[in-house]
Design an enzyme around this catalytic site. Structure first.
Site, PDB file in Angstrom:
ATOM      1  N   CYS A 207       9.126 -94.415 -17.400  1.00 19.26           N
ATOM      2  CA  CYS A 207      10.306 -95.206 -17.088  1.00 19.26           C
ATOM      3  C   CYS A 207      11.450 -94.782 -18.010  1.00 19.26           C
ATOM      4  O   CYS A 207      11.290 -94.764 -19.241  1.00 19.26           O
ATOM      5  CB  CYS A 207      10.009 -96.689 -17.270  1.00 19.26           C
ATOM      6  SG  CYS A 207      11.473 -97.748 -17.085  1.00 19.26           S
ATOM      7  N   CYS A 210      12.374 -97.962 -20.477  1.00 16.21           N
ATOM      8  CA  CYS A 210      11.503 -98.505 -21.533  1.00 16.21           C
ATOM      9  C   CYS A 210      10.372 -97.562 -21.929  1.00 16.21           C
ATOM     10  O   CYS A 210       9.558 -97.900 -22.803  1.00 16.21           O
ATOM     11  CB  CYS A 210      10.941 -99.856 -21.110  1.00 16.21           C
ATOM     12  SG  CYS A 210       9.753 -99.772 -19.746  1.00 16.21           S
ATOM     13  N   CYS A 229       8.727-100.133 -12.414  1.00  9.56           N
ATOM     14  CA  CYS A 229       8.201-100.336 -13.759  1.00  9.56           C
ATOM     15  C   CYS A 229       7.811-101.799 -13.918  1.00  9.56           C
ATOM     16  O   CYS A 229       8.684-102.684 -13.846  1.00  9.56           O
ATOM     17  CB  CYS A 229       9.230 -99.950 -14.811  1.00  9.56           C
ATOM     18  SG  CYS A 229       8.660-100.236 -16.514  1.00  9.56           S
ATOM     19  N   ASP A 357       6.803 -66.681 -17.679  1.00 12.92           N
ATOM     20  CA  ASP A 357       5.568 -67.358 -18.062  1.00 12.92           C
ATOM     21  C   ASP A 357       4.755 -67.638 -16.801  1.00 12.92           C
ATOM     22  O   ASP A 357       5.191 -68.382 -15.917  1.00 12.92           O
ATOM     23  CB  ASP A 357       5.907 -68.657 -18.790  1.00 12.92           C
ATOM     24  CG  ASP A 357       4.675 -69.428 -19.238  1.00 12.92           C
ATOM     25  OD1 ASP A 357       3.541 -68.941 -19.022  1.00 12.92           O
ATOM     26  OD2 ASP A 357       4.832 -70.528 -19.801  1.00 12.92           O
TER      27      ASP A 357
END
EC number: 6.3.5.13
Length: 449
Positions: A207, A210, A229, A357
């Site tokens: 989230c 938070c 969330c 990569d």
């Protein structure tokens, strides 16, 4: 226009004419020459255009092509960069090759590399930004997904009046407060009671408010879906355009319903349905009716390297670009729907345009190939050892597996494969080289436009 700009434009157009006429190319070099003479040339070339920018990790080229198809229902001429040359020099070349347009405000729909959004918006203020998704991709160039998104945001901030048309199912596109008008598209789920989590190794599921792990009512794939969330209330925004039903899905076609309108595209994969949904949303933003969008999708124009279908002496070859784990796994999921026997070719390069990569292949679900009706495997490309070893670890039968580093020889081997259908998964420069070989043998037309 200044004398410097005029000189730069003349040099660029002359080089494009020569390269396009005699070399069947010229997607970026003319732009490089032009910007070397006048670094601010975009300010002059694009000043009379209404510009739609299409950016994000996956799906830019197909979304751009589908968007142009949709907008042609209303706009006679749409300037675009179909070859996928999406960095600054390629964007300059796109404007250089534009034909004289009598309309006062011609339209340009441009695929733009994430890091190059700001290079465009320094000089041109778009009317809209289309954000497809942000996934881990080319770590050597972009870093983590939040670094990539910041590059896009830095460009968008220079055009605060432009409308953002974003994938509402991607949490990252709802993580930064911007003053721009917003239009969101996504998949509607019909069960608001679900409470599920994404797979543990999925990027972008924290989230942004938070930092707790996001939950979902529905997941389409990776981190995309109806997220929320439970700790702070952060959740997916209200969707302006909703996919309400998925119809029949095959490796070569997709049927679905958006805003009550039945739509179909001649290309497989749930990830490509998102691309069509983005194109549909742009069309509606610019006044295209839903039925007109449906008609446009049926034109079934192919995009080079994006499920491009090629006949090679009676073999039905499908060429698919792969470049990161999420896209690769979506392609593997798509070909898993194939009912007939087929051959599988995996080609891996690691040049700058591919990402140097190659560790991302270890996040690919190659183990799923063992459950598919694959009668022959071929691996090749500059990093053939890496992709060959990856398939060996995945449990692919060595008796069915051939290693051929030389892509020209791979093309020669295709007519001898034991199946009519062939799927080729290739990284960007491998795909370009393969198309060059196909063109030299007359299987496709030369060039990329």
């Amino acid at each position: 226009m200044s004398l410097r700009s005029e000189l730069a434009t003349f040099a660029g157009k002359s080089s494009y004419w020569f390269l396009h006429t005699f070399m069947h190319g010229g997607s970026s070099l003319p732009g490089k020459i032009t910007t070397a003479i006048d670094p601010e040339i975009l300010k002059h070339l694009g000043k009379n255009y209404d510009v739609v920018v299409i950016t994000g990790t996956n799906g830019k080229t197909l979304t751009t092509a589908l968007t142009v198809q949709v907008l042609k229902q209303k706009y006679e001429n749409v300037l675009t960069n179909p070859s996928g040359s999406n960095m600054e020099q390629g964007l300059v070349t796109t404007f250089l090759k534009a034909k004289n347009n009598k309309s006062k405000r011609p339209l340009a729909v441009l695929e733009v590399d994430e890091a190059n959004v700001i290079k465009l918006t320094k000089y041109i203020k778009p009317i809209a930004f289309v954000c497809t998704n942000i996934f881990r991709d080319q770590m050597d160039r972009y870093g983590e997904i939040y670094t990539t998104y910041k590059k896009i945001i830095d460009g968008i901030k220079l055009a605060p009046k432009a409308t953002i048309i974003a994938n509402g199912d991607a949490p990252i596109f709802n993580s930064v407060d911007l003053p721009n008008p917003k239009i969101y598209y996504g998949f509607k789920n019909h069960d608001d009671e679900n409470d599920i989590k994404a797979e543990p190794n999925t990027d972008g599921i924290l989230c942004p408010k938070c930092q707790n792990i996001l939950h979902y009512r529905y997941i389409s794939y990776a981190n995309l879906g109806n997220y929320f969330c439970p700790h702070c209330g952060f959740k997916r925004p209200v969707l302006n355009h909703e996919l309400t039903k998925l119809g029949q899905l095959t490796p070569n076609s997709s049927q679905f319903i958006v805003d009550g309108q039945e739509l179909s595209i001649g290309i497989g994969g749930v990830y490509n349905i998102y691309n069509a949904l983005a194109a549909y949303s742009v069309g509606r933003f610019l006044g295209i009716e839903a039925k007109e969008a449906a008609t446009a999708f049926q034109s079934n124009e192919r995009v080079f390297g994006r499920q491009e279908q090629i006949n090679v002496e009676g073999k039905d070859v499908t060429l698919i670009l792969v470049k990161n784990p999420v896209g690769l796994n979506q392609v593997i999921d798509m070909i898993s729907k194939e009912q007939e026997d087929f051959s599988f070719i995996g080609l891996l390069n690691a040049n700058y345009a591919d990402g140097i990569d190659t560790s991302w292949i270890w996040d690919g679900e190659f183990e799923r190939l063992n459950q598919m009706p694959i009668k022959k495997f071929i691996t090749g490309g500059e990093r053939y050892r890496d992709i060959t070893f990856r398939l060996k670890v995945a449990g692919v039968d060595e008796k069915l597996h051939e290693v051929e580093p030389d892509l020209e020889k791979v093309v020669k081997d295709i007519p001898n494969l034991p199946t009519k259908k062939v799927y080729i998964l290739a990284t960007y420069t491998a795909m370009l080289q393969l198309r060059k070989d196909f063109a030299e043998k007359g299987y496709i037309k030369g060039g990329m436009e």
